[in-house]
Design a protein around this motif. Structure first.
Motif, PDB file in Angstrom:
ATOM      1  N   MET A 133     112.527 -31.388 -24.783  1.00  0.00           N
ATOM      2  CA  MET A 133     113.050 -30.040 -24.647  1.00  0.00           C
ATOM      3  C   MET A 133     113.867 -29.691 -25.888  1.00  0.00           C
ATOM      4  N   VAL A 134     113.608 -28.508 -26.448  1.00  0.00           N
ATOM      5  CA  VAL A 134     114.302 -28.037 -27.640  1.00  0.00           C
ATOM      6  C   VAL A 134     114.863 -26.657 -27.342  1.00  0.00           C
ATOM      7  N   THR A 135     116.128 -26.422 -27.707  1.00  0.00           N
ATOM      8  CA  THR A 135     116.746 -25.107 -27.590  1.00  0.00           C
ATOM      9  C   THR A 135     117.381 -24.783 -28.934  1.00  0.00           C
ATOM     10  N   LEU A 136     117.033 -23.612 -29.490  1.00  0.00           N
ATOM     11  CA  LEU A 136     117.524 -23.218 -30.807  1.00  0.00           C
ATOM     12  C   LEU A 136     117.962 -21.759 -30.790  1.00  0.00           C
ATOM     13  N   VAL A 137     118.968 -21.442 -31.589  1.00  0.00           N
ATOM     14  CA  VAL A 137     119.386 -20.063 -31.826  1.00  0.00           C
ATOM     15  C   VAL A 137     119.485 -19.895 -33.331  1.00  0.00           C
ATOM     16  N   GLY A 138     118.811 -18.867 -33.837  1.00  0.00           N
ATOM     17  CA  GLY A 138     118.829 -18.630 -35.275  1.00  0.00           C
ATOM     18  C   GLY A 138     118.210 -17.294 -35.612  1.00  0.00           C
TER      19      GLY A 138
END
Length: 121
Positions: free
Chosen positions: A5-10
């Protein structure tokens, strides 16, 4: 137990590329720049991620995400593998397969045309 699972904000590094297939499936590809917390005095370079989005979420990304838009994504890490046509060498690159897209920008910052938490796909 396994978990990928990957969670990113950008911010989107470029406008999305949309592909429509004869089957009716839609694919969106784009890059995401994510700032990493740095120690004092370190150069502030973002980490870059390749995103792959499918279906209705891909259509929404194509319509609302533009270069510089602030977005949040969650999904899984996968690897795109191919053989170089010239060198015949096996190649691979990491790709984030996006399951969920959140438009976090506002009209004021030039991002997506919604306020935070208003759009969640």
């Amino acid at each position: 137990m396994s978990l990928n699972m990957v969670t990113l904000v950008g911010r989107a590094g470029r406008d999305p590329e949309i592909r429509y297939f004869e089957s009716g499936t839609v694919k969106c590809s784009l890059t995401l720049a994510v700032n990493r917390l740095r120690r004092k005095g370190e150069e502030d370079k973002p980490d870059w991620f390749d995103l792959e989005i499918w279906g209705k979420t891909a259509e929404i990304a194509g319509e609302y995400v533009k270069k510089g838009s602030l977005i949040g994504v969650s999904g899984s890490l996968a690897f795109s593998r191919w053989t170089d046509k010239v060198t015949k060498e096996a190649k691979e690159r990491p790709v984030i397969k996006v399951d969920r897209l959140e438009l976090l920008g506002s009209r004021r910052d030039g991002g997506a045309d919604s306020s935070p938490d208003e759009e969640d796909f």
